[in-house]
Design a protein around this motif. Structure first.
Motif, PDB file in Angstrom:
ATOM      1  N   THR A   1       1.500  -5.260   3.566  1.00  4.99           N
ATOM      2  CA  THR A   1       0.433  -5.370   4.563  1.00  4.99           C
ATOM      3  C   THR A   1       0.196  -6.839   4.881  1.00  4.99           C
ATOM      4  O   THR A   1       0.740  -7.732   4.238  1.00  4.99           O
ATOM      5  CB  THR A   1      -0.882  -4.748   4.057  1.00  4.99           C
ATOM      6  OG1 THR A   1      -1.366  -5.515   2.953  1.00  4.99           O
ATOM      7  CG2 THR A   1      -0.680  -3.316   3.627  1.00  4.99           C
TER       8      THR A   1
ATOM      9  N   GLY B   1      -4.968  -1.571   8.064  1.00  6.36           N
ATOM     10  CA  GLY B   1      -4.167  -1.007   6.982  1.00  6.36           C
ATOM     11  C   GLY B   1      -3.218   0.084   7.431  1.00  6.36           C
ATOM     12  O   GLY B   1      -2.023   0.069   7.095  1.00  6.36           O
TER      13      GLY B   1
ATOM     14  N   ARG C   1     -10.264  -3.212   5.660  1.00  2.80           N
ATOM     15  CA  ARG C   1      -8.818  -3.122   5.895  1.00  2.80           C
ATOM     16  C   ARG C   1      -8.579  -2.415   7.233  1.00  2.80           C
ATOM     17  O   ARG C   1      -7.951  -1.377   7.299  1.00  2.80           O
ATOM     18  CB  ARG C   1      -8.126  -2.327   4.782  1.00  2.80           C
ATOM     19  CG  ARG C   1      -8.307  -2.854   3.384  1.00  2.80           C
ATOM     20  CD  ARG C   1      -7.528  -4.149   3.147  1.00  2.80           C
ATOM     21  NE  ARG C   1      -7.339  -4.369   1.722  1.00  2.80           N
ATOM     22  CZ  ARG C   1      -8.268  -4.838   0.911  1.00  2.80           C
ATOM     23  NH1 ARG C   1      -9.468  -5.124   1.395  1.00  2.80           N
ATOM     24  NH2 ARG C   1      -8.012  -5.025  -0.377  1.00  2.80           N
TER      25      ARG C   1
ATOM     26  N   VAL D   1       0.823  -1.204   0.000  1.00  3.93           N
ATOM     27  CA  VAL D   1       0.000   0.000   0.000  1.00  3.93           C
ATOM     28  C   VAL D   1       0.861   1.260   0.000  1.00  3.93           C
ATOM     29  O   VAL D   1       1.983   1.273   0.513  1.00  3.93           O
ATOM     30  CB  VAL D   1      -0.955   0.034   1.212  1.00  3.93           C
ATOM     31  CG1 VAL D   1      -1.986  -1.075   1.116  1.00  3.93           C
ATOM     32  CG2 VAL D   1      -0.176  -0.064   2.521  1.00  3.93           C
TER      33      VAL D   1
END
Length: 299
Positions: A264, A201, A198, A167
């Motif tokens: 992630t 995240g 997420r 990400v």
């Protein structure tokens, strides 16, 4: 042998489904292009065949019982399956059909632009696509496979890993002019856009910046497409999978922040039920996806 008592006619089932869905015999009759009396007779004959009352009668109105509501949901799925199977037979009598559930933004931004290549190399296979965000049961949904983010822990399902997620935090140039960022602490003080699926995240992103994090403050959304538009509009910082971030950055719609492409705790998977291990369209699609992922990795 199937017991005929438990196999009502299609007319009876359509009548039940329409009455429950529309809430009245009159509306159901309009949907089915039948008279009200015909719909009522079909309901009565279905109840007689099953030996069970499905509706209570109140002032000429039919009120479905709890059992009827459950029955209608199951019947509706079965009718959908019959309709889809019939459509597939008519539109593609000589080949296979792949009914696929895909994450919305992945479908439009990653899979969609490539899908022509698959169809071109497999002209006998038709692909039907619908979007799904959460896990579902292959026993109750009419899908052959799904592309899903997370872990391959679906009961009774097989899996093929596509790629890990990385990400990148992005914001509009105007947002960053108002809110300069030079270190992770600057980011933590701003509006951080979040995706419902997420939840960790931003924790992963801050860990990738070798920084601690105490929790995001910002809008919660259910699709990346919404998050992208919110970030472009200056509503906060978006945390995007790298395949999305690269596109937005190259088009000068968003600007990357600090270290990009942070790993992630999740990956993208092709998932399918175990009983379809030998289904030719799934095998062909899996092999094609493997080639696409390998090509991306080597770019």
């Amino acid at each position: 042998m199937r017991q005929r008592r438990f196999l009502p006619s299609q007319s009876q089932l359509l009548a039940l489904e329409a009455v429950v869905r529309r809430g009245s015999v009159t509306a159901a009759a309009e949907d089915l292009h039948l008279t009200q009396s015909t719909v009522s007779r079909l309901i009565q004959s279905l109840e007689a065949q099953l030996g069970r009352e499905l509706f209570t009668r109140q002032r000429k109105k039919l009120i479905p019982t709890d059992a009827a509501l459950t029955y209608q949901r199951d019947i509706s799925r079965a009718l959908d399956m019959i309709q889809r199977a019939s459509m597939s037979l008519v539109t593609n009598p000589g080949g296979g059909v792949l009914s696929l559930a895909v994450l919305p933004t992945l479908a439009t931004r990653w899979l969609g632009p490539r899908l022509g290549g698959f169809l071109g190399s497999h002209p006998g296979i038709s692909v039907n696509i619908a979007t799904r965000i959460e896990k579902f049961s292959f026993e109750t949904e009419i899908f052959d496979a799904a592309i899903y983010f997370g872990n391959p822990d679906w009961p009774g399902a097989r899996s093929f890993k596509l790629f890990d997620e990385r990400v990148t935090a992005c914001a509009s140039a105007e947002f960053l002019e108002r809110n300069p960022v030079s270190e992770p602490a600057d980011v933590a003080a701003l509006q951080l856009l979040q995706l419902e699926t997420r939840q960790t995240g931003w924790d992963d992103w801050f860990a990738g910046q070798n920084a601690t994090f105490t929790g995001a403050t910002g809008m919660l959304m259910d699709q990346f497409s919404m998050m992208i538009q919110a970030a472009i509009s200056g509503l906060g910082i978006a945390l995007l999978p790298d395949y999305l971030a690269r596109t937005e950055i190259s088009e000068n719609r968003l600007v990357p922040i600090l270290k990009p492409a942070v790993p992630t705790s999740g990956a993208y998977w092709l998932i399918w039920p175990g009983e379809k291990d030998n289904y030719a369209p799934i095998i062909a699609f899996r092999d094609w996806l493997a080639r696409e992922v390998a090509r991306d990795r080597n770019m």
